[in-house]
Design a protein around this motif. Structure first.
Motif, mmCIF file in Angstrom:
data_model
loop_
_atom_site.group_PDB
_atom_site.id
_atom_site.type_symbol
_atom_site.label_atom_id
_atom_site.label_comp_id
_atom_site.label_asym_id
_atom_site.label_seq_id
_atom_site.Cartn_x
_atom_site.Cartn_y
_atom_site.Cartn_z
ATOM 1 N N GLU A 79 0.832 -1.234 0.061
ATOM 2 C CA GLU A 79 0.080 0.089 0.182
ATOM 3 C C GLU A 79 1.016 1.259 0.033
ATOM 4 O OE1 GLU A 79 -3.714 2.178 2.322
ATOM 5 O OE2 GLU A 79 -2.404 0.273 3.413
ATOM 6 N N MET A 80 2.045 1.226 0.850
ATOM 7 C CA MET A 80 2.840 2.295 0.756
ATOM 8 C C MET A 80 3.523 2.516 -0.429
ATOM 9 S SD MET A 80 4.343 2.659 4.770
ATOM 10 C CE MET A 80 5.286 0.991 4.845
ATOM 11 N N LEU A 81 3.925 1.254 -1.057
ATOM 12 C CA LEU A 81 4.753 1.492 -2.147
ATOM 13 C C LEU A 81 3.873 2.072 -3.270
ATOM 14 C CD1 LEU A 81 7.078 -1.493 -3.485
ATOM 15 C CD2 LEU A 81 5.445 -0.592 -4.973
ATOM 16 N N SER A 82 2.695 1.705 -3.703
ATOM 17 C CA SER A 82 1.942 1.837 -4.640
ATOM 18 C C SER A 82 1.536 3.282 -4.317
ATOM 19 C CB SER A 82 0.596 1.018 -4.863
ATOM 20 O OG SER A 82 -0.303 1.401 -3.423
ATOM 21 N N GLY A 83 1.422 4.101 -3.250
ATOM 22 C CA GLY A 83 1.147 5.269 -2.918
ATOM 23 C C GLY A 83 2.341 6.107 -3.179
ATOM 24 N N ALA A 84 3.367 5.743 -3.317
ATOM 25 C CA ALA A 84 4.566 6.617 -3.532
ATOM 26 C C ALA A 84 5.053 6.233 -5.115
ATOM 27 C CB ALA A 84 5.782 6.237 -2.773
ATOM 28 N N LEU A 85 4.293 5.322 -5.870
ATOM 29 C CA LEU A 85 4.849 5.073 -7.225
ATOM 30 C C LEU A 85 5.158 6.480 -8.076
ATOM 31 C CD1 LEU A 85 5.618 2.830 -9.224
ATOM 32 C CD2 LEU A 85 3.053 2.987 -9.711
#
Length: 377
Positions: free
Chosen positions: A225-231
């Motif tokens: 979730e954090m990774l996709s939000g920072a993509l």
């Protein structure tokens, strides 16, 4: 590998306490998923020791792809369907070329050649060509609908047809994948059963293996979730498009468990299990994960079809089927065949890097060749 577990609290602190730049969160979350994928591998190995290598290999593939599925769902929720499709392509070429290549290369140290079941490899290769047909068909259908002789409606109508076809293809592929499991695990299990070997070391209690599987999966979901939000912000900071990050970075991170497991088992002399994991993961992504994502995309209101619009993506998928079949058809592998698989992966990665459209080109809907002209001329 366990030292990398420190990136779990680091990523949480960066995201929720320090509100660090997205690139830092993206990097920390990416690294945190790697040791979690390794713990998934350890837990499935424990299950395999009780259930057998064939079942263990399937569980390894399934839980390995679970990390990728979770990442893709969060990327879908953000509305980045193109990145999800890039991740699917990246997983297919990553598992079939990089994962298998590393397993063969690492497993070949000190061995002149490694032998495995030709019948099992033949079944996997047949499924690979089904993958090629299934993923080429929606793209060719979309192209046909755009030809003057067949063009009968608006772009919206064509998109609707693409979506209907993709849903139909998704249902068929999931059914075929289920029947393949029945074929290999039930009706013809004697043909495809792998040679069993005694487990070295102390077996975990069943509850511990289950707890590790569930716990690692839950933390991977949080990191994803954090990774996709920072993509998006990370791609801009790196000067790379989200498409390239999806097809290379997210695909490798999402399938890291298979790479570790395949290389580990190959080093132990279990090359048949390593091939089952690498090619089996490729097949599961195409015949189960990708169709499941299509269905999920409609349920969450972010519809995604199976039309891969980039010719290079389609060429890459065909290349995987051809070279994997060539390498495994004789029932044995040598270190140089592993080198060839990795070389093809690196060549495709280079091609994807250079043809990735710029932000300006993407906004203009310009083909890659025209984007390069805009950038250089």
């Amino acid at each position: 590998m366990n030292l990398l577990l420190a990136f779990i609290p680091i990523s949480l602190l960066l995201e929720y306490v320090f509100h660090a730049p997205p690139l830092w969160v993206f990097g920390a979350s990416t690294v945190a998923i790697i040791p979690l994928a390794d713990w998934l591998r350890k837990a499935t190995e424990q299950v395999a020791a009780r259930a057998g290598q064939t079942i263990g290999g399937l569980l390894n593939v399934t839980f390995g792809n679970l990390a990728e599925l979770i990442i893709a769902i969060f990327v879908l929720l953000a509305g980045n369907t193109a990145v999800v499709k890039a991740q699917i392509t990246g997983s297919i070429i990553g598992n079939g070329l990089l994962g298998l290549g590393l397993a063969i290369l690492i497993g070949s140290f000190g061995r002149s050649r490694q032998k495995f079941s030709g019948a099992n490899a033949g079944q996997l290769n047949s499924m690979l060509f089904l993958v090629v047909v299934a993923l080429l068909l929606p793209a060719l259908f979309d192209l046909t609908e755009r030809l003057p002789a067949f063009e009968a409606g608006s772009a919206a109508a064509r998109n609707n047809l693409d979506e209907y076809l993709s849903l139909g293809v998704a249902v068929v592929l999931i059914l075929v994948y289920g029947l393949n499991l029945v074929y290999t695990l039930v009706t013809h299990k004697d043909v495809f059963a792998l040679e069993e070997e005694e487990h070295q070391g102390t077996l975990w209690p069943t509850w511990k293996a289950a707890a590790v599987l569930l716990g690692a999966t839950a933390i991977i979901a949080l990191e994803s979730e954090m990774l996709s939000g920072a993509l998006d912000a990370s791609s801009a900071a790196l000067g790379l498009s989200p498409f390239f990050l999806g097809i290379i970075v997210l695909a490798v991170v999402g399938n890291f468990a298979e790479y570790i497991a395949g290389s580990y088992f190959a080093r132990q002399g279990k090359i048949g299990l390593a091939i089952n994991i690498a090619i089996g993961a490729t097949i599961q992504v195409a015949l189960f994960t990708a169709p499941l994502l299509v269905i999920i995309s409609y349920l969450i209101g972010k519809p995604m079809n199976l039309v891969f619009s980039s010719p290079l993506e389609l060429v890459a998928i065909v290349a995987v089927a051809l070279i994997v079949t060539t390498v495994t058809k004789d029932g044995e592998a040598t270190w140089f065949e592993g080198v060839m698989l990795i070389a093809v992966y690196l060549l495709l990665a280079l091609a994807f890097y250079f043809v990735t459209p710029s932000e300006k080109g993407a906004q203009l809907n310009t083909p890659p060749a025209q984007v390069v002209f805009l950038q250089t001329g």
